[in-house]
Design an enzyme around this catalytic site. Structure first.
Site, PDB file in Angstrom:
ATOM      1  N   THR A 182       0.863  -1.186   0.000  1.00  0.00           N
ATOM      2  CA  THR A 182       0.000   0.000   0.000  1.00  0.00           C
ATOM      3  C   THR A 182       0.900   1.237   0.000  1.00  0.00           C
ATOM      4  O   THR A 182       1.957   1.246   0.616  1.00  0.00           O
ATOM      5  CB  THR A 182      -0.870   0.068   1.265  1.00  0.00           C
ATOM      6  OG1 THR A 182       0.004   0.116   2.390  1.00  0.00           O
ATOM      7  CG2 THR A 182      -1.774  -1.118   1.381  1.00  0.00           C
ATOM      8  N   GLU A 329      -5.803  -3.167  -1.330  1.00  0.00           N
ATOM      9  CA  GLU A 329      -6.332  -4.322  -0.603  1.00  0.00           C
ATOM     10  C   GLU A 329      -7.499  -4.992  -1.328  1.00  0.00           C
ATOM     11  O   GLU A 329      -7.966  -6.053  -0.910  1.00  0.00           O
ATOM     12  CB  GLU A 329      -6.824  -3.874   0.788  1.00  0.00           C
ATOM     13  CG  GLU A 329      -5.724  -3.412   1.722  1.00  0.00           C
ATOM     14  CD  GLU A 329      -5.395  -1.929   1.559  1.00  0.00           C
ATOM     15  OE1 GLU A 329      -5.668  -1.363   0.477  1.00  0.00           O
ATOM     16  OE2 GLU A 329      -4.859  -1.336   2.504  1.00  0.00           O
ATOM     17  N   LYS A 438     -13.435  17.522  11.587  1.00  0.00           N
ATOM     18  CA  LYS A 438     -14.461  17.514  12.628  1.00  0.00           C
ATOM     19  C   LYS A 438     -14.518  18.886  13.265  1.00  0.00           C
ATOM     20  O   LYS A 438     -13.614  19.294  13.978  1.00  0.00           O
ATOM     21  CB  LYS A 438     -14.168  16.431  13.666  1.00  0.00           C
ATOM     22  CG  LYS A 438     -15.396  16.005  14.402  1.00  0.00           C
ATOM     23  CD  LYS A 438     -15.344  14.534  14.777  1.00  0.00           C
ATOM     24  CE  LYS A 438     -16.748  14.044  15.139  1.00  0.00           C
ATOM     25  NZ  LYS A 438     -16.754  12.743  15.731  1.00  0.00           N
ATOM     26  N   TRP A 443     -19.074  16.520  11.230  1.00  0.00           N
ATOM     27  CA  TRP A 443     -18.145  16.214  10.151  1.00  0.00           C
ATOM     28  C   TRP A 443     -18.341  17.121   8.934  1.00  0.00           C
ATOM     29  O   TRP A 443     -19.461  17.327   8.475  1.00  0.00           O
ATOM     30  CB  TRP A 443     -18.342  14.771   9.688  1.00  0.00           C
ATOM     31  CG  TRP A 443     -17.690  13.770  10.610  1.00  0.00           C
ATOM     32  CD1 TRP A 443     -16.839  14.040  11.637  1.00  0.00           C
ATOM     33  CD2 TRP A 443     -17.847  12.358  10.568  1.00  0.00           C
ATOM     34  NE1 TRP A 443     -16.451  12.875  12.233  1.00  0.00           N
ATOM     35  CE2 TRP A 443     -17.041  11.821  11.608  1.00  0.00           C
ATOM     36  CE3 TRP A 443     -18.559  11.483   9.762  1.00  0.00           C
ATOM     37  CZ2 TRP A 443     -16.949  10.452  11.856  1.00  0.00           C
ATOM     38  CZ3 TRP A 443     -18.471  10.117  10.005  1.00  0.00           C
ATOM     39  CH2 TRP A 443     -17.667   9.611  11.035  1.00  0.00           C
TER      40      TRP A 443
HETATM   41  P1  AMP Z   1      -4.568   2.768  -2.979  1.00  0.00           P
HETATM   42  O1  AMP Z   1      -4.532   1.570  -2.123  1.00  0.00           O
HETATM   43  O2  AMP Z   1      -3.279   3.505  -3.040  1.00  0.00           O
HETATM   44  O3  AMP Z   1      -5.095   2.444  -4.332  1.00  0.00           O
HETATM   45  O4  AMP Z   1      -5.583   3.811  -2.322  1.00  0.00           O
HETATM   46  C1  AMP Z   1      -6.905   3.455  -2.010  1.00  0.00           C
HETATM   47  C2  AMP Z   1      -7.672   4.667  -1.562  1.00  0.00           C
HETATM   48  O5  AMP Z   1      -7.793   5.601  -2.638  1.00  0.00           O
HETATM   49  C3  AMP Z   1      -9.093   4.376  -1.173  1.00  0.00           C
HETATM   50  O6  AMP Z   1      -9.205   3.892   0.149  1.00  0.00           O
HETATM   51  C4  AMP Z   1      -9.765   5.731  -1.346  1.00  0.00           C
HETATM   52  O7  AMP Z   1      -9.547   6.565  -0.220  1.00  0.00           O
HETATM   53  C5  AMP Z   1      -9.026   6.312  -2.523  1.00  0.00           C
HETATM   54  N1  AMP Z   1      -9.836   6.104  -3.733  1.00  0.00           N
HETATM   55  C6  AMP Z   1      -9.718   5.150  -4.659  1.00  0.00           C
HETATM   56  N2  AMP Z   1     -10.625   5.312  -5.644  1.00  0.00           N
HETATM   57  C7  AMP Z   1     -11.348   6.413  -5.317  1.00  0.00           C
HETATM   58  C8  AMP Z   1     -12.444   7.105  -5.906  1.00  0.00           C
HETATM   59  N3  AMP Z   1     -12.982   6.739  -7.065  1.00  0.00           N
HETATM   60  N4  AMP Z   1     -12.934   8.184  -5.247  1.00  0.00           N
HETATM   61  C9  AMP Z   1     -12.407   8.593  -4.078  1.00  0.00           C
HETATM   62  N5  AMP Z   1     -11.374   7.991  -3.487  1.00  0.00           N
HETATM   63  C10 AMP Z   1     -10.847   6.907  -4.080  1.00  0.00           C
END
Ligand code: AMP
Length: 534
Positions: A182, A329, A438, A443
């Site tokens: 990640t 994930e 917050k 929120w």
């Molecule tokens: P990653 O593991 O680096 O791909 O990041 C995942 C995170 O990216 C998710 O938990 C979201 O917070 C954000 N994310 C992914 N797709 C979107 C989307 N379409 N809109 C908003 N946030 C997103």
């Protein structure tokens, strides 16, 4: 009573066999480092993937061993996508934009035995080479010069094996096929380990009409790097469906992409919003220059897609953005935002509004959201943390017992995204848990504020972060990048927001900057902004 069906393991060699038999003549096209084009077929790709599997075997790589790649998007990376897992080894794609210390940590934690690296990235490798001990380093050459003797030449390794010696390894579908870390902004990166079964089922789910809707006639260009969550699964989807695949290496600036879209008649492409913001600027500046009539879908994920961007692409350039949500994930596709039955009859503005949400879970992914008082109702407004479950969702991180609290006792993954879910099961992300503001106990959604700011014609990019406040504990601060030659004041932006969000959401402070800090995968780094402005 048992069912009387075959228990055929769901493993990646199935997709490769399909590509090499059913889709043998379909093309894989690469834009090489020197900008020339390389073309071959899935048939040739499969033959070389098997050679790679044999070559790794000859180097002593055994089932379960990790083989890392430090590569751009290209056909030899695709060969590793198949050649590593079909022999039972685990493909570990390294994010080449990470800090060298982070890369060293990741390689060591995963215990990578072999590293496959692009020649052009040897400099990147040199910055953490001293901190890691892979047994072999294989270089994908881009020049004819001499290679230091301790490095292996990818092409020579492939040439040295006899493809007739290839025998399919019997794979367990629950064994690891790939891993990815990640890109988390807090703490050490965490390893996610994808099983063959997870990747295979994800490929199936992503190809469906309720996913990305892929046909053999399609031509897919993943702008998303192959080191970021399996390039969102697109290489596997393309191979399974027989869609032409176009890999453009590091050539992802707007003119290069547009040239590739036109030349290769790309129908589906995918990337983070930052890419499409750049593309829109180029298209606005040169509206007649490119013929993109083949392009039917630009998939946007990784960060929130603003309604104004969907609208701008559609109304100014007749191009359709489709939002998807996912995480490292979740292999990664979790939801896709498509209009549901009958929704295309609604007014255009309402349709944009719906499409700006993150969407409905693809088949086999289940969603729910949890607030302070338990699971929240699917009413389209109550917020809670999104939890997901499904055959391609992680059940643990690699050797990180300290992260057990990310998984619920009844087997769901806690995403850290704060969402509302409507009666149709459509998910709308309101914020990241850590980005929520917050204020006075209530929120504020930074994403809502950002998306509303982006609808202002002068605003190119916007990020809203929480800053400490004595009275309210936190207040929103907006950091804004304006289009070139545009000027606007904080008061004008507040006026723009005034009738669109609650009054107490209005940021007192606006900061105007040249650019926003981005993560290694192109998302806005809010942690840095919080540090600067608080
Ligand atoms: P990653 O593991 O680096 O791909 O990041 C995942 C995170 O990216 C998710 O938990 C979201 O917070 C954000 N994310 C992914 N797709 C979107 C989307 N379409 N809109 C908003 N946030 C997103």
């Amino acid at each position: 009573m048992d069912g009387l069906m075959m228990e055929v393991p769901l493993t990646l060699d199935m997709i490769l066999r399909r590509a090499e038999t059913i889709h043998a003549d379909r093309q894989v096209v690469t834009r090489l480092a020197d900008k020339s084009w390389h073309r071959y077929t899935y048939g040739e790709m499969a033959e070389r993937a098997k050679r790679l599997s044999l070559a790794l075997n000859a180097l002593g790589i055994k089932s379960g061993d990790r083989v890392a790649t430090l590569c751009w998007n290209h056909y030899r990376h695709l060969e590793a996508y198949f050649g590593v897992p079909i022999g039972g080894a685990v493909l570990h794609t390294l994010n080449l934009r990470l800090h060298p210390d982070e890369l060293a940590y990741i390689v060591n934690q995963a215990q990578d035995k072999v590293l496959i690296v692009d020649e052009s990235l040897l400099g990147t490798l040199a910055r953490f080479r001293e901190q890691i001990q892979p047994e072999q380093i294989i270089v994908i050459r881009e020049s004819d010069g001499d290679l230091p003797s301790e490095l292996f030449d990818y092409e020579l390794l492939l040439a040295d094996v006899d493809p007739a010696a290839y025998q399919q390894v019997a794979l367990d579908e629950s064994s690891a096929a790939a891993m990815c870390y990640t890109s988390g902004t807090v703490g050490q990166p965490k390893g996610v380990v994808y099983s063959h079964r997870a990747v295979t089922l994800h490929t199936l789910g992503a190809a469906l009409t309720s996913g990305l809707e892929v046909w053999e006639q399609d031509c897919i260009l993943p702008v998303v790097p192959m080191f970021h969550v399996n390039a969102w699964g697109l290489p596997y989807v393309a191979a399974m469906m027989g869609a032409k695949l176009v890999l453009v290496g590091q050539h992802v600036d707007a003119p290069c992409l547009l040239e590739a879209f036109e030349q290769e008649q790309v129908t589906i492409t995918a990337g983070v919003p930052t890419i499409w913001i750049g593309l829109l600027q180029e298209l606005d500046a040169n509206p007649q220059k490119y013929n993109l009539s083949a392009l039917r879908k630009l998939v946007v994920g990784g960060a929130s897609l603003a309604k104004s961007l969907i609208q701008a692409f559609e109304e100014r350039h007749q191009l359709r953005l489709v939002q998807a949500w996912g995480m490292t994930e979740t292999t990664p596709i979790g939801t896709v935002s498509l209009l549901r039955e009958g929704q295309d009859q609604a007014g255009q503005d309402q349709q944009y509004e719906w499409r700006a949400r993150q969407g409905t879970p693809v088949a086999f992914v289940e969603v729910r959201a949890r607030g302070d008082a338990g699971l929240v109702p699917w009413d389209g407004s109550t917020m809670g943390e999104l939890e997901v479950r499904g055959p391609w969702i992680a059940r643990a991180y690699y050797q990180r017992a300290d992260t057990a609290d990310r998984f619920t006792d009844d087997g769901w993954f806690r995403t850290g995204d704060i969402v509302s879910i409507d009666t149709n099961g459509c998910v709308k992300i309101e914020d990241r848990l850590k980005d929520l503001i917050k204020s006075g106990g209530e929120w504020i959604s930074s994403q809502d504020l950002e998306n509303t700011l982006l609808a202002h014609p002068s605003v190119l990019e916007a990020a809203v972060v929480a800053i400490p406040d004595e009275k309210w504990s936190e207040r929103p601060l907006a950091v804004v990048v304006l289009h070139a030659d545009q000027q606007v004041t904080a008061d004008q932006l507040r006026d723009h927001l005034r009738d669109k969000v609650a009054k107490w959401w209005l940021p007192e402070r606006f900061e105007f900057v040249e650019s926003l800090p981005k993560t290694s995968v192109g998302k806005i780094k809010k942690s840095v902004l919080r540090e600067i402005y608080s």
